[in-house]
Design an enzyme around this catalytic site. Sequence first.
Site, mmCIF file in Angstrom:
data_model
loop_
_atom_site.group_PDB
_atom_site.id
_atom_site.type_symbol
_atom_site.label_atom_id
_atom_site.label_comp_id
_atom_site.label_asym_id
_atom_site.label_seq_id
_atom_site.Cartn_x
_atom_site.Cartn_y
_atom_site.Cartn_z
ATOM 1 N N ASN A 79 99.626 51.495 118.375
ATOM 2 C CA ASN A 79 100.606 51.158 117.335
ATOM 3 C C ASN A 79 100.257 51.879 116.036
ATOM 4 O O ASN A 79 99.123 51.762 115.562
ATOM 5 C CB ASN A 79 100.580 49.646 117.077
ATOM 6 N N GLU A 80 101.202 52.601 115.496
ATOM 7 C CA GLU A 80 101.050 53.265 114.183
ATOM 8 C C GLU A 80 99.656 53.873 114.006
ATOM 9 O O GLU A 80 99.014 53.686 112.958
ATOM 10 C CB GLU A 80 101.384 52.298 113.035
ATOM 11 N N ASN A 108 99.892 46.051 113.811
ATOM 12 C CA ASN A 108 98.570 46.423 113.322
ATOM 13 C C ASN A 108 97.470 45.550 113.914
ATOM 14 O O ASN A 108 96.337 45.990 114.080
ATOM 15 C CB ASN A 108 98.536 46.315 111.792
ATOM 16 N N GLU A 115 109.863 48.823 115.991
ATOM 17 C CA GLU A 115 109.816 48.000 114.770
ATOM 18 C C GLU A 115 110.940 48.477 113.864
ATOM 19 O O GLU A 115 110.969 49.656 113.470
ATOM 20 C CB GLU A 115 108.467 48.127 114.052
ATOM 21 N N TYR A 168 111.260 50.647 108.214
ATOM 22 C CA TYR A 168 111.725 49.448 107.505
ATOM 23 C C TYR A 168 112.530 49.934 106.305
ATOM 24 O O TYR A 168 112.165 50.926 105.677
ATOM 25 C CB TYR A 168 110.546 48.599 107.023
#
Length: 508
Positions: free
Chosen positions: A181-182, A81, A311, A262
């Site tokens: 990213n994301e 992030n 990730e 995750y």
Amino acid sequence: MATFTRIQEGESPSITIHPSYKIAEIDNNIYGGFTEHMGRCIYGGIYDPGNPLSDENGFRKDVIEAFKELNVPVVRYPGGNFVATYNWLDGVGPKESRPSRPELAWIGVETNEFGTDEFMKWCEAVGTEPYLCLNMGTGTLADALGWLEYCNSDRNTYYANMRRKNGREKPYNVKYWALGNECWGPWQVEQLTKEDYAKKAYQWAKALKLLDPTITLILCGETGYSSWDHYVLKECVRWDVHGLGDENNTKSLIDMHSIHVYTADKEHLANATAPRSAERAIQMASALIDLARIENKVPASIPKQKICFDEWNVWDPIRAPGEQGAEEKYTLSDALAVAVWLNAFIRQAKDMGMANIAQSVNVISPLMTSKDGLVKQTIWWPLLLFSKYMRGHTIALNVAAPEYTGRTQPAWIRAAIETPYLDCSATLGADGFVNLAVANLNEEQDYEVALDGLKADKVEVFVVSGDNVGVTNTAGEQKVGIKESAWDGKGKYTFGRHSLTLLRWKGA
Ligand code: AHR
């Protein structure tokens, strides 16, 4: 790849190993790392100037040694992030003129004392490859092109010359670049819709590949099984793009698809089986890549885009909030979950181009630094065993074992993929050794298992376990580690409760 036959408790479990049936080559990059400007990962983690444990560059020598021990082939940087507001230009040039900036992902201040050249130097010290993530939040395409030129160009141009002026003559030749990213996340600065992201990623990819056609470009996916993944793959898994530096249009616009998952649960078995969702995610993302290729008529001569699981780990953000540095204290249950994660990467090797544990130091990490040393958390040990031995080729296995049938996290696992008590994978290494990893997730039951296909009278045995699934490692006490022994390969092998066992023998 492993097939599973469910048997009842009390029946005889078996594992059938087929050393000559190679399923897929394992990409070493599945043992990748990730260092983000977050919490104590960079500052106080890999970079700790003034500490007697650091070298003249301020790099922690004990951390470098740990990375070497793990043989980490590639490290992602600078976020996460964090990257959504990062200006790479702030982090190059004389340190005294680098600006401090507000940092919006984790609500801190970024001093920029550590930047691109420091990271590259650190990668060289570790002997690992850099993987850079581009700012698709506040960053522009011009910024991204400038960074790529700074890192990779050997021409007489502005940013290449800036790199030379900053002391580095030769280009760094950074191969791996991520398109954000994301970008889908509501927590993201400049969150994008899938339509806006796909349009932007397509244009950025085209321009970046014009500047350096040798790079490997990684598309920003979500979990691998979302409508975001479906849409952005459909728009960007393309080859018929003018301007890829290739007159015949035989090049792919993007080369890998990034996904993040995750896992965590308060109860051991839900926690340890949760990474099965990630395995199903790999299968679903792979199917979406196939679908995009079919719909976009991508010729078979263009290699299939692989998955970059950049990730992954056990993380409960409520237990260890990101804004507080996400310093998870890992248990033996978490170590077994990590073993299941790694088994999944081995089993799905055909589709895996890279995986990066998030993260590599202090932040949700196997490795914790203090001012005067390192603690190797429980999850360090499965990672070390896999990285050392589970390379080469995935080989075929059939596992007949009882299955955990209780609650799963997430709930959809139950209908989508099995959750055997014995979670296994096997490899054939370049050294001719067969390696069998068996995680016995049952905390109450040892399993005596027939190993069909094991023909050896000398078997090396490595076991990761502890007194119970709740134990942790601290600076004072290492309750989880690796116990080594030898076995004569005769009869059945007993896999102890709540343990990871790696058996290794010279293949027939
Ligand atoms: O790894 C911690 C954070 O988790 C990363 O910054 C972000 O990409 C993810 O949400």
